[in-house]
Design an enzyme around this catalytic site. Structure first.
Site, PDB file in Angstrom:
ATOM      1  N   THR A  43       2.407   3.049  15.177  1.00 35.43           N
ATOM      2  CA  THR A  43       3.433   2.743  16.169  1.00 35.43           C
ATOM      3  C   THR A  43       3.992   4.015  16.794  1.00 35.43           C
ATOM      4  O   THR A  43       4.390   4.022  17.960  1.00 35.43           O
ATOM      5  CB  THR A  43       4.571   1.913  15.562  1.00 35.43           C
ATOM      6  OG1 THR A  43       5.100   2.594  14.415  1.00 35.43           O
ATOM      7  CG2 THR A  43       4.080   0.534  15.143  1.00 35.43           C
ATOM      8  N   HIS A 137     -10.815  -3.253   8.336  1.00 37.36           N
ATOM      9  CA  HIS A 137     -10.965  -4.211   9.436  1.00 37.36           C
ATOM     10  C   HIS A 137     -11.832  -3.686  10.571  1.00 37.36           C
ATOM     11  O   HIS A 137     -11.829  -4.245  11.666  1.00 37.36           O
ATOM     12  CB  HIS A 137      -9.584  -4.604   9.969  1.00 37.36           C
ATOM     13  CG  HIS A 137      -8.733  -5.301   8.959  1.00 37.36           C
ATOM     14  ND1 HIS A 137      -7.362  -5.227   8.937  1.00 37.36           N
ATOM     15  CD2 HIS A 137      -9.085  -6.105   7.913  1.00 37.36           C
ATOM     16  CE1 HIS A 137      -6.896  -5.944   7.918  1.00 37.36           C
ATOM     17  NE2 HIS A 137      -7.926  -6.487   7.285  1.00 37.36           N
ATOM     18  N   SER A 208       3.524  -4.251   5.809  1.00 41.45           N
ATOM     19  CA  SER A 208       4.415  -5.203   5.136  1.00 41.45           C
ATOM     20  C   SER A 208       3.812  -5.733   3.844  1.00 41.45           C
ATOM     21  O   SER A 208       4.479  -6.409   3.067  1.00 41.45           O
ATOM     22  CB  SER A 208       4.711  -6.380   6.069  1.00 41.45           C
ATOM     23  OG  SER A 208       3.504  -7.068   6.394  1.00 41.45           O
TER      24      SER A 208
END
Length: 259
Positions: A43, A137, A208
């Site tokens: 981010t 991923h 998270s």
């Protein structure tokens, strides 16, 4: 996490001085650090996370949610819609590594960090200089033809319109990322299991720890130094030696500079 005790832990809140002597000591004495990270690591490079105010889960395309738009089914049945959404929300070709990426690469160069296990697909760890990066991923940097397997760089996707086609056989070219409805790469998973199990320090950051099965990897850690750096609580906070709520790029950059 059997070696860790669930109980009261020190939490460093945002706004406190960017000095972490305890974390500096742990990293300074470590011989095999593994970093496990998620969207929050990037981010600071201008790439939105999933659950934030500008996150992926707050977007849609032609009325459909991201879980459908980024699915294996959508790619197969509606590739035009898939790539329309994918190019807009998943590719950030101008993003550059931030302080977290650079600090981790420096720890690897110093022989402290043995692996980065990431859920991100942006390639910023490698851009910062990290070598042993395990991408659970996949990566937007890699693309391939679904028929002949020919490989293509990111530019082939960004510089094309509509559905990208293979120059050799004309079949669809897709990103080498794990879509909704697909399994994680077995080799990457095994490497991540091995790295985390062998670590003497596990730093978890920018995640998270709610996305499965990736989050379950934390449960394989058998050491005494679990560090969590995340702006919001995670299900594993109670098992950590230290939890830090400050921006991860500020934390890691500060610690590495002071080592």
């Amino acid at each position: 996490l059997s070696a860790l005790r669930y109980g009261k832990i020190p939490i460093t809140e945002r706004g406190q001085a960017m000095e972490y002597p305890g974390l500096e000591k742990i990293i300074g004495e470590a011989e095999s650090i593994v970093f496990f990270g998620g969207a929050g690591v990037s981010t600071g490079s201008g790439i939105p996370d999933f659950r934030g105010g500008d996150g992926l889960y707050g977007t849609s395309y032609e009325g459909e949610p991201p879980e459908e738009l980024l699915s294996r089914r959508c790619l197969a049945v509606q590739p035009e819609k898939f790539f329309g959404y994918y190019r807009t929300h998943m590719i950030y070709p101008d993003a550059a590594p931030n302080g977290a990426h650079r600090a981790l690469a420096e720890l690897e160069r110093r022989g402290k960090l043995t692996a980065v296990v990431t859920q991100n697909i942006d390639g910023l760890h490698q851009a910062a200089g990290s070598v042993n990066v395990i991408e659970l991923h996949g990566s937007v940097m890699r693309n391939y033809c679904v028929r002949c397997g020919r490989r293509y760089p990111l530019a082939y996707i960004t510089e094309s319109t509509g559905v990208p086609r293979c120059e050799a056989c004309g079949a669809l070219v897709r990103p080498d990322v794990v879509l909704y409805g697909e399994c994680l790469d077995g080799e990457a998973w095994s490497r991540a299991e091995e790295a985390i199990s062998a670590a003497d320090v596990l730093i978890v950051g920018g995640t998270s720890l709610t996305v499965q099965p990736a989050a379950s990897l934390v449960g394989l850690y058998e050491g005494d130094h679990l560090i969590i750096i995340n702006k919001t609580p995670t299900p594993y906070d109670g098992y950590a030696e230290t939890v830090i709520r400050d921006p991860i790029e500020d934390v890691l950059e500060s610690v590495v500079e002071r080592l």
